[in-house]
Enzyme design. Structure first.
Site, PDB file in Angstrom:
ATOM      1  N   GLU A   1       0.497  -5.072   7.849  1.00  0.00           N
ATOM      2  CA  GLU A   1      -0.875  -4.760   7.436  1.00  0.00           C
ATOM      3  C   GLU A   1      -1.423  -5.789   6.451  1.00  0.00           C
ATOM      4  O   GLU A   1      -0.673  -6.367   5.679  1.00  0.00           O
ATOM      5  CB  GLU A   1      -0.914  -3.419   6.701  1.00  0.00           C
ATOM      6  CG  GLU A   1      -0.471  -2.256   7.504  1.00  0.00           C
ATOM      7  CD  GLU A   1      -0.436  -0.989   6.661  1.00  0.00           C
ATOM      8  OE1 GLU A   1      -0.973  -0.993   5.533  1.00  0.00           O
ATOM      9  OE2 GLU A   1       0.139  -0.005   7.137  1.00  0.00           O
TER      10      GLU A   1
ATOM     11  N   CYS B   1      -0.548  -0.169   0.833  1.00  0.00           N
ATOM     12  CA  CYS B   1       0.230  -0.889   1.826  1.00  0.00           C
ATOM     13  C   CYS B   1       1.231   0.023   2.522  1.00  0.00           C
ATOM     14  O   CYS B   1       1.860   0.869   1.909  1.00  0.00           O
ATOM     15  CB  CYS B   1       0.943  -2.070   1.190  1.00  0.00           C
ATOM     16  SG  CYS B   1       2.124  -1.624  -0.069  1.00  0.00           S
TER      17      CYS B   1
HETATM   18  S1  SF4 Z   1       6.095  -1.059  -4.162  1.00  0.00           S
HETATM   19 FE1  SF4 Z   1       8.339  -1.146  -3.864  1.00  0.00          FE
HETATM   20  S2  SF4 Z   1       8.717  -0.347  -1.769  1.00  0.00           S
HETATM   21 FE2  SF4 Z   1       6.511  -0.830  -1.946  1.00  0.00          FE
HETATM   22  S3  SF4 Z   1       6.349  -2.919  -1.114  1.00  0.00           S
HETATM   23 FE3  SF4 Z   1       6.529  -3.116  -3.355  1.00  0.00          FE
HETATM   24  S4  SF4 Z   1       8.759  -3.379  -3.726  1.00  0.00           S
HETATM   25 FE4  SF4 Z   1       8.519  -2.585  -1.625  1.00  0.00          FE
END
Ligand code: SF4
Length: 315
Positions: free
Chosen positions: A108, A299
């Protein structure tokens, strides 16, 4: 609003070729390549123009290159592209793109236009938030990206292609790029750095002038506010202390709720109180107003939702 239905997604993976993608090469590597096949160095610039200015999608279309060179390039390099399979548009003009890669994995990107009404300026900046991995191994509990684990790192061309595809689809140049989509960029360090060099190269995207002019900007903390987790007065004062020490700015991002996860965004009153505590000692702090919440812009959410829809449809 989806421009293309999720039914456009091909569900079966095939083996991928071992060839390197042409858009993973930096300019000096393109020069090495044309030198290696006995061509003058200016051919490298021609190729870069076709890739990043005219943005073609095949070697065949590079009409000012000799046929022989086009054939050599096609033999040695891949020319993969990423397909937009779904687009969601928010009322606040944020747009979310779901891409299918050549191995049929889904990733995405989110296009976030700055809204003058929200930020009190005439800015018309467009920021793209791009992915760096398929899934994520870190599994932060509040995040949808890690819910199905980690599949693989994105290649440099797949990182660069997100920007090209969104600019093409949206018909406007991107001003800002943030690597806050799916995946942890530092866990894919080499490919992310290579992509950044390609994006920032003088022969690359027009946005490079903008980045260069902003090189001296201050550090900014992006702080996700989660209700009952990190939104207390005490935590605001702690954050203010760190920001003051580093002369950093703070951008508060209210958490985007993820279906199936227990966390939520703080109330607007709590958000405002947190902001005011930061500003008391003179910290430059902003509160990101809601962007794309109605289209699950955080995301990993669109990918997850689409995969679940496909699973339901095929069961
Ligand atoms: S917040 Fe944590 S789980 Fe989500 S993309 Fe970033 S590192 Fe990965």
């Amino acid at each position: 609003m989806g421009l293309l239905g999720a039914t456009n997604i091909v569900k079966f993976a095939v083996t991928t070729t071992a060839k390197i993608d042409i858009k993973s090469l930096q300019f000096h590597e393109l020069e090495d390549k044309v030198r290696e096949v006995g061509q003058p160095l200016y051919r490298a610039r021609q190729i870069a123009d076709w890739l990043y200015q005219k943005r073609l999608q095949s070697f065949d279309e590079m009409t000012d290159l000799p046929q022989g060179l086009r054939k050599r390039l096609a033999e040695q390099f891949d020319f993969s592209k990423i397909d937009i399979v779904r687009v969601l548009g928010s009322r606040d003009t944020t747009r979310k793109f779901l891409f299918q890669l050549s191995d049929f994995n889904l990733i995405e990107s989110v296009l976030i236009p700055a809204s003058p009404a929200l930020y009190g300026s005439r800015s018309d900046r467009r920021t793209i938030c791009i992915s760096t991995q398929v899934g994520c191994a870190y599994g932060c509990k509040f995040c949808a990206s890690g819910l199905e684990g980690f599949s693989r790192n994105l290649r440099p061309n797949e990182i660069v292609d997100q920007i090209i595809a969104v600019e093409r689809e949206n018909g406007e140049k991107i001003d800002n790029i943030v690597f806050m989509g799916m995946g942890e960029p530092l866990a894919n360090f080499d490919n992310v750095m290579r992509a950044i060099r390609i994006i920032n190269a003088p022969w690359g995207l027009a946005a490079c002038d903008y980045y260069t002019s902003r090189k001296k900007q201050r550090l900014t903390f992006e702080y996700i506010l989660i209700a009952g987790v990190n939104d207390s007065d005490e935590q605001a004062r702690l954050l203010a202390g760190h920001a003051k020490r580093l002369s950093a700015k703070v951008n508060l991002i209210p958490y985007n709720t993820v279906h199936g996860l227990p966390w939520s965004r703080p109330s607007e009153d709590r958000q405002e109180k947190f902001l005011s505590i930061l500003r008391e000692p003179g910290i430059s702090a902003t509160l990101r107003r809601e962007k794309g919440h109605d289209i699950d812009a955080a995301c990993g959410q669109l990918r997850l939702q689409t995969k679940r829809e496909l699973q339901t449809a095929s069961s």
